[in-house]
Structures are given as C-alpha cells and as structure tokens.
Enzyme design. Structure first.
Site, PDB file in Angstrom:
ATOM      1  N   CYS A  47       8.218 -11.966 -36.641  1.00 51.57           N
ATOM      2  CA  CYS A  47       7.960 -11.877 -38.024  1.00 51.57           C
ATOM      3  C   CYS A  47       8.406 -11.059 -38.608  1.00 51.57           C
ATOM      4  O   CYS A  47       8.748  -9.624 -37.616  1.00 51.57           O
ATOM      5  CB  CYS A  47       6.104 -11.769 -38.079  1.00 51.57           C
ATOM      6  SG  CYS A  47       4.801 -12.816 -37.396  1.00 51.57           S
TER       7      CYS A  47
ATOM      8  N   SER B 138       0.934 -14.039 -32.713  1.00 55.96           N
ATOM      9  CA  SER B 138       1.347 -15.616 -32.134  1.00 55.96           C
ATOM     10  C   SER B 138       2.019 -15.719 -32.966  1.00 55.96           C
ATOM     11  O   SER B 138       3.564 -16.510 -33.007  1.00 55.96           O
ATOM     12  CB  SER B 138       0.423 -15.935 -33.785  1.00 55.96           C
ATOM     13  OG  SER B 138       0.626 -15.444 -35.009  1.00 55.96           O
ATOM     14  N   CYS B 139       3.310 -14.887 -32.943  1.00 54.25           N
ATOM     15  CA  CYS B 139       4.194 -14.659 -34.280  1.00 54.25           C
ATOM     16  C   CYS B 139       5.435 -12.985 -33.642  1.00 54.25           C
ATOM     17  O   CYS B 139       4.888 -12.365 -33.840  1.00 54.25           O
ATOM     18  CB  CYS B 139       4.707 -14.624 -34.891  1.00 54.25           C
ATOM     19  SG  CYS B 139       6.467 -14.150 -36.048  1.00 54.25           S
ATOM     20  N   GLY B 140       6.405 -13.503 -32.678  1.00 50.79           N
ATOM     21  CA  GLY B 140       6.526 -13.045 -32.382  1.00 50.79           C
ATOM     22  C   GLY B 140       8.348 -11.803 -32.743  1.00 50.79           C
ATOM     23  O   GLY B 140       8.841 -11.315 -32.781  1.00 50.79           O
TER      24      GLY B 140
ATOM     25  N   SER C  79       3.332 -10.529 -34.640  1.00 49.77           N
ATOM     26  CA  SER C  79       2.105 -10.730 -34.322  1.00 49.77           C
ATOM     27  C   SER C  79       2.255 -11.085 -33.045  1.00 49.77           C
ATOM     28  O   SER C  79       2.043 -11.231 -32.036  1.00 49.77           O
ATOM     29  CB  SER C  79       1.281 -11.286 -35.623  1.00 49.77           C
ATOM     30  OG  SER C  79       1.843 -12.670 -35.649  1.00 49.77           O
TER      31      SER C  79
END
Length: 281
Positions: A118, A114-116, A112
């Site tokens: 996930c 905000s998160c690489g 995402s």
C-alpha cells in the site's frame, strides 16, 4: 517492548447463553523502518523479530542482499515527545559503500497487516529486480508426497495461533522437508520478511533449495519476496493471484497453491516436481 498477545474482556454468546470472559488477542502495533536515519516505511505488525523484519523488508525492496551490507540495526530512543522509547521505530544503518536508495514518494511505503504494498506510487515501484536470481531447476526433486506434509507441519508449529487464532505464518523447509524456521505475524508478508531477515543476518542468502510455505493465499508480494531471497519454491494453502503466477513463470519460481492434503495445483515451475506418473494434459 510490545507483547505478542494481549488480553481483552469480551461478551461470549454460545447457544443462547451469554457471559463475560477474558479473550487472548494477537497484538498489532506500527513499526516505522528508517534507513540511515530517514523514514522509509511503516508496517503494521505483531511485535517481535523486529530487526529481522526490517532487514527482510530491505531485501524485498532490493536494498540489501548480504549480511555485510548492514552495519547496524537499533531501536530509536526518544520515539515519543517525552523521549520514551516505544520500541516501534527501527533504524537500519547500511555499511560504508552500500548505495542508499532514492527515498522518494515512489519508495515510501505504508504496509497494512493485509497489504504489504500500500502506498506505492507506481506499478514500476512495485516490481523490483533481484540480486539473487533463482537457479535453473536441477532436475525434478520435489515430490507431491513431501509437499503434502508441509501444511500440517506449519500448523503444528504455530504456537501463538493456538492461543489467538489470529495470525498468519510462514516457514522455511529444506528440500528433504526438514522445518528450519517458522514465524508468525498479523501480516503474512511480515512473517516472510522475518524469515528472510533472519537468514540474511546469519549469512544464508540466497535461500537456494529451500521451500517457503505460507498460510493463506499466495499474492504477488509474497512471490516477489521469495524471488528476492532466491527461494525456488513457494507453497500456499490457498489460491495464488494471476500476477503472482506471472512473476513465478518469469523468474523460475515453482508456485504451488491449494496445498491441502494430497491435493495441490502447480501454477509455475513444474520442472522441479517429481511425479510418479506422467502428467496428463
């Protein structure tokens, strides 16, 4: 190809007065990364520098470490049912002899903005061994005075942020503080991948004696991306995570957080920091 920004009509309310106006937003679109034709990852990103982003992602995954290991990078035609090219699917072909990783559920990744990380199936799949280890510190060469100049220089180089206020940024500096490159994206991990991917395509890995400056916090994934590219210094305007500090200490990365003005915290790798006075315990 998708645009970096888009315009939307909004209702603006200020001090009790309301009115409609056009607002500039940063674009966010999915990018599917394929490896030799097989799906590997999907990331939510700001369109632009997609080839560099895909290659930088492969560096961070330990798949490639040199320019001659990549045979080609192309947008996939016929990405939709009607055969249209969305420019949201990139296929990276490895050079002959470069081993293809085991593309299983442990490696397939959804990232995402905000998160690489996930979608990683296990903690073992998160931590990746680098082929470009960081060199041992060759004396103290990084001054707090130089570090203090980097956040403002990064901010000044954020062209799209000035219009949208909705982008993260990552920049590479020389040991003397010269700005080499800056990339913006809705995901700070994507901005770093774009920097690293471009550097690999230009044959500049490992990025020894370089400083990676990022907006926001220093997460584990950003520390890992720095380590995978051989970058010895990671600086952030906000806090690092505990796992980022652990990785920095293990790998020899100098990790600087809360870099604001003349204030900063050095969480690991302080042997590279040149102090005018002796540090007190």
């Amino acid at each position: 190809m998708g645009r970096v920004t888009e315009r939307r009509r909004v209702l603006r309310i200020r001090d009790g007065a309301a009115g409609h106006r056009a607002d500039t937003l940063v674009a966010e679109e999915p990018l599917e990364i394929r490896l030799n034709g097989r799906p590997l990852a999907i990331t939510m990103r700001t369109p632009g520098d997609d080839f560099a982003l895909a290659i930088g992602f492969l560096v961070s995954e330990g798949v490639v470490a040199a320019a001659d290991e990549v045979a080609s990078v192309v947008y996939c035609a016929g990405a939709t049912a009607d055969g249209a090219n969305t420019y949201n699917v990139v296929d990276v072909a490895l050079a002959p002899g470069v081993p293809l990783p085991d593309i299983t559920l442990e490696r397939n990744v959804y990232t995402s903005s905000s998160c690489g990380l996930c979608g990683k199936a296990s903690l073992d799949a998160v931590r990746t061994a680098t082929r470009l280890p960081i060199a041992e510190p060759d004396g103290a060469w990084l001054t707090p005075e130089l570090l203090a100049t980097l956040p403002e220089r990064l901010r000044a180089a954020q062209a799209v942020f000035e219009r949208t206020g909705g982008l993260h940024a990552a920049a590479l500096f020389t040991a003397e503080g010269e700005l080499l490159d800056v990339r913006e994206d809705v995901g700070r991990h994507n901005a770093v991948d774009k920097l690293v991917g471009k550097a690999l395509r230009e044959g500049r890995l490992p990025l020894a004696d370089r400083i990676l400056m990022v907006s926001g916090r220093a997460s584990f994934e950003l520390a890992q991306k720095a380590v995978m590219a051989g970058i010895p210094v990671l600086a952030a305007v906000s806090a690092p995570s505990s796992l980022a500090v652990d990785l920095a200490a293990e790998s020899g990365l100098t990790l600087v957080g809360f870099l604001r003005g003349s204030s900063m915290n050095v969480y690991a790798g302080e042997a590279r920091i040149a102090l005018g006075v002796r540090a007190a315990d």
